[in-house]
Design an enzyme around this catalytic site. Structure first.
Site, PDB file in Angstrom:
ATOM      1  N   SER A  15      36.692  40.209  34.060  1.00 43.03           N
ATOM      2  CA  SER A  15      35.683  39.155  33.904  1.00 43.03           C
ATOM      3  C   SER A  15      34.991  38.883  35.245  1.00 43.03           C
ATOM      4  CB  SER A  15      36.399  37.889  33.409  1.00 43.03           C
ATOM      5  OG  SER A  15      35.530  36.787  33.363  1.00 43.03           O
ATOM      6  N   SER A 141      37.670  31.396  48.752  1.00 48.75           N
ATOM      7  CA  SER A 141      36.644  30.475  48.245  1.00 48.75           C
ATOM      8  C   SER A 141      36.204  29.565  49.389  1.00 48.75           C
ATOM      9  CB  SER A 141      37.256  29.627  47.130  1.00 48.75           C
ATOM     10  OG  SER A 141      36.380  28.594  46.744  1.00 48.75           O
ATOM     11  N   TYR A 154      43.936  24.047  43.550  1.00 48.23           N
ATOM     12  CA  TYR A 154      43.090  25.230  43.822  1.00 48.23           C
ATOM     13  C   TYR A 154      42.748  25.283  45.310  1.00 48.23           C
ATOM     14  CZ  TYR A 154      39.057  28.426  43.317  1.00 48.23           C
ATOM     15  OH  TYR A 154      38.162  29.480  43.429  1.00 48.23           O
ATOM     16  N   LYS A 158      43.857  28.220  47.934  1.00 51.52           N
ATOM     17  CA  LYS A 158      42.866  29.018  48.687  1.00 51.52           C
ATOM     18  C   LYS A 158      43.040  28.799  50.192  1.00 51.52           C
ATOM     19  CE  LYS A 158      40.647  31.021  45.191  1.00 51.52           C
ATOM     20  NZ  LYS A 158      40.734  32.468  44.935  1.00 51.52           N
ATOM     21  N   THR A 189      30.061  32.312  36.714  1.00 54.83           N
ATOM     22  CA  THR A 189      30.971  33.172  35.946  1.00 54.83           C
ATOM     23  C   THR A 189      31.661  32.267  34.916  1.00 54.83           C
ATOM     24  OG1 THR A 189      32.987  32.728  37.216  1.00 54.83           O
ATOM     25  CG2 THR A 189      31.526  34.441  38.093  1.00 54.83           C
TER      26      THR A 189
HETATM   27  N1  LIG Z   1      33.161  31.617  40.179  1.00 54.34           N
HETATM   28  C1  LIG Z   1      33.201  30.903  41.282  1.00 54.34           C
HETATM   29  O1  LIG Z   1      32.437  29.932  41.454  1.00 54.34           O
HETATM   30  C2  LIG Z   1      34.142  31.249  42.393  1.00 54.34           C
HETATM   31  C3  LIG Z   1      33.952  30.642  43.633  1.00 54.34           C
HETATM   32  C4  LIG Z   1      34.837  30.931  44.658  1.00 54.34           C
HETATM   33  C5  LIG Z   1      35.873  31.821  44.459  1.00 54.34           C
HETATM   34  N2  LIG Z   1      36.034  32.390  43.245  1.00 54.34           N
HETATM   35  C6  LIG Z   1      37.181  33.291  43.076  1.00 54.34           C
HETATM   36  O2  LIG Z   1      36.745  34.522  42.563  1.00 54.34           O
HETATM   37  C7  LIG Z   1      37.797  35.124  41.812  1.00 54.34           C
HETATM   38  C8  LIG Z   1      37.264  35.586  40.483  1.00 54.34           C
HETATM   39  O3  LIG Z   1      36.787  34.452  39.758  1.00 54.34           O
HETATM   40  P1  LIG Z   1      35.654  34.554  38.640  1.00 54.34           P
HETATM   41  O4  LIG Z   1      34.676  33.503  38.937  1.00 54.34           O
HETATM   42  O5  LIG Z   1      35.210  35.942  38.457  1.00 54.34           O
HETATM   43  O6  LIG Z   1      36.499  34.038  37.371  1.00 54.34           O
HETATM   44  P2  LIG Z   1      36.753  34.656  35.924  1.00 54.34           P
HETATM   45  O7  LIG Z   1      35.508  35.220  35.365  1.00 54.34           O
HETATM   46  O8  LIG Z   1      37.465  33.592  35.178  1.00 54.34           O
HETATM   47  O9  LIG Z   1      37.767  35.856  36.231  1.00 54.34           O
HETATM   48  C9  LIG Z   1      39.071  35.613  36.643  1.00 54.34           C
HETATM   49  C10 LIG Z   1      39.853  36.911  36.555  1.00 54.34           C
HETATM   50  O10 LIG Z   1      41.193  36.675  36.995  1.00 54.34           O
HETATM   51  C11 LIG Z   1      42.086  37.205  36.035  1.00 54.34           C
HETATM   52  N3  LIG Z   1      43.318  36.443  35.997  1.00 54.34           N
HETATM   53  C12 LIG Z   1      43.465  35.103  35.834  1.00 54.34           C
HETATM   54  N4  LIG Z   1      44.767  34.783  35.796  1.00 54.34           N
HETATM   55  C13 LIG Z   1      45.458  35.948  35.943  1.00 54.34           C
HETATM   56  C14 LIG Z   1      46.827  36.278  35.977  1.00 54.34           C
HETATM   57  N5  LIG Z   1      47.808  35.347  35.850  1.00 54.34           N
HETATM   58  N6  LIG Z   1      47.180  37.581  36.152  1.00 54.34           N
HETATM   59  C15 LIG Z   1      46.230  38.528  36.273  1.00 54.34           C
HETATM   60  N7  LIG Z   1      44.924  38.283  36.248  1.00 54.34           N
HETATM   61  C16 LIG Z   1      44.539  37.007  36.077  1.00 54.34           C
HETATM   62  C17 LIG Z   1      41.345  37.132  34.708  1.00 54.34           C
HETATM   63  O11 LIG Z   1      41.793  38.160  33.834  1.00 54.34           O
HETATM   64  P3  LIG Z   1      42.731  37.992  32.558  1.00 54.34           P
HETATM   65  O12 LIG Z   1      42.476  36.643  31.976  1.00 54.34           O
HETATM   66  O13 LIG Z   1      42.323  39.149  31.689  1.00 54.34           O
HETATM   67  O14 LIG Z   1      44.105  38.158  33.084  1.00 54.34           O
HETATM   68  C18 LIG Z   1      39.921  37.445  35.143  1.00 54.34           C
HETATM   69  O15 LIG Z   1      39.708  38.830  35.159  1.00 54.34           O
HETATM   70  C19 LIG Z   1      38.907  34.063  41.713  1.00 54.34           C
HETATM   71  O16 LIG Z   1      39.888  34.309  42.683  1.00 54.34           O
HETATM   72  C20 LIG Z   1      38.173  32.776  42.047  1.00 54.34           C
HETATM   73  O17 LIG Z   1      39.018  31.791  42.592  1.00 54.34           O
HETATM   74  C21 LIG Z   1      35.194  32.142  42.207  1.00 54.34           C
END
Ligand SMILES: NC(=O)c1ccc[n+]([C@@H]2O[C@H](COP(=O)([O-])OP(=O)(O)OC[C@H]3O[C@@H](n4cnc5c(N)ncnc54)[C@H](OP(=O)(O)O)[C@@H]3O)[C@@H](O)[C@H]2O)c1
Length: 262
Positions: A15, A141, A154, A158, A189
């Site tokens: 995702s 993050s 969270y 981080k 996302t």
């Molecule tokens: N979106 C933002 O605004 C943002 C900002 C700063 C940092 N980030 C960081 O970017 C990263 C990706 O986030 P995203 O925005 O792409 O979110 P997302 O679309 O919700 O994707 C999260 C991913 O993590 C996987 N995941 C969650 N729990 C898991 C577990 N227990 N074991 C294995 N995989 C797991 C999910 O896969 P499954 O559910 O298939 O396991 C999914 O592929 C995260 O570390 C997030 O903290 C995001």
């Protein structure tokens, strides 16, 4: 540096940012190993990647389960006999006030966002040592650089990632091991759907402010650029950058503005 033929393991590839980054790396003809828990979603991403690269494998792995992480690392190494790049991207966010949030919900956030990355990195460091190099990307993050309402666990996880991987950068135990810490602000996302709430349940909806975040395509391009340049740290943010500047240079205003956000 280009990633053609490089073997790249990406967690959270089913995702959002992980999915988008996988596509960009597939276009560079990298050999990909996609990890997450949702098999159907991973297979859909793999099918997209296979349009660009002939090599794309899947590893099902819950990063909170040490056995699954160790076995997943082992299986990942067997696909192509090595791993050049590890992208620790799997993560889950939070939407609940600190005062309402149970300790078990905070632990859950630490398990996924912090210990998941630590366990997988520890499982692969001996391999990086053996091959005398490698690259580790940490998707942290802007929440790893400052406190922000409704994200207590969270933010803590981080911040912990920052401390742990900055130590890896300073100790530099393997001469040609390059570590990049990525700090995105809000990226559009589906992350808020799985956000943990006070009792540990999922938030289950798109946060309107999240929907106004930077595009995931832009974020993935910036991560790829930082990977190419082997940068130590990269910030991918707009408003959060200003907030961080205020925290450093004008803290009273930081607290006033940050308090209003969630
Ligand atoms: N979106 C933002 O605004 C943002 C900002 C700063 C940092 N980030 C960081 O970017 C990263 C990706 O986030 P995203 O925005 O792409 O979110 P997302 O679309 O919700 O994707 C999260 C991913 O993590 C996987 N995941 C969650 N729990 C898991 C577990 N227990 N074991 C294995 N995989 C797991 C999910 O896969 P499954 O559910 O298939 O396991 C999914 O592929 C995260 O570390 C997030 O903290 C995001």
């Amino acid at each position: 540096m280009h990633f053609t033929d490089k073997v790249i393991l990406i967690t959270g590839a089913s995702s959002g940012i992980g999915h988008e980054l996988a596509l960009l790396l597939a276009k560079e003809k990298a050999r990909l190993i996609l990890a997450a828990r949702n098999q159907a979603a991973l297979e859909a991403v793999r099918n997209q990647c296979l349009l660009y690269t002939p090599y794309c494998e899947i590893v099902l792995m819950d990063v909170t389960d040490e056995t699954q992480v160790n076995e997943g690392a082992h299986r990942a190494l067997q696909f192509f006999g090595k791993i050049d790049v590890l992208v620790n991207n799997a993560g889950v966010t939070q939407r609940s006030k600190l005062i309402d949030t149970s300790v078990s919900a905070v632990r859950q956030l630490m398990e996924v966002n912090f210990f998941g990355a630590v366990m997988l990195t520890q499982a692969l460091l001996p391999h990086f040592r053996e091959q005398a190099g490698g690259q580790i990307i940490i998707i942290s993050s802007m929440a790893g650089l400052m406190g922000y309402p409704w994200r207590s666990g969270y933010n803590a996880a981080k911040h912990a990632l920052q401390g742990y991987f900055e130590t890896l950068q300073t100790e530099q135990p393997i001469p040609h091991l390059y570590t990049t810490i990525v700090c995105p602000g809000r990226i559009h996302t589906p992350i808020t759907y799985s956000a943990i709430t006070a009792n540990g349940d999922a938030y289950g909806k798109m946060d309107p402010k999240q929907a106004k975040g930077l595009s995931v395509a832009f974020c993935a391009r910036r991560i790829l650029k930082a990977m190419h340049k082997r940068k130590k740290v990269v910030l991918i943010a707009r408003e959060e950058r200003i907030l961080l500047w205020l925290k450093r240079y004008f803290p009273p205003l930081f607290y006033v503005i940050a308090r209003k956000g969630n």
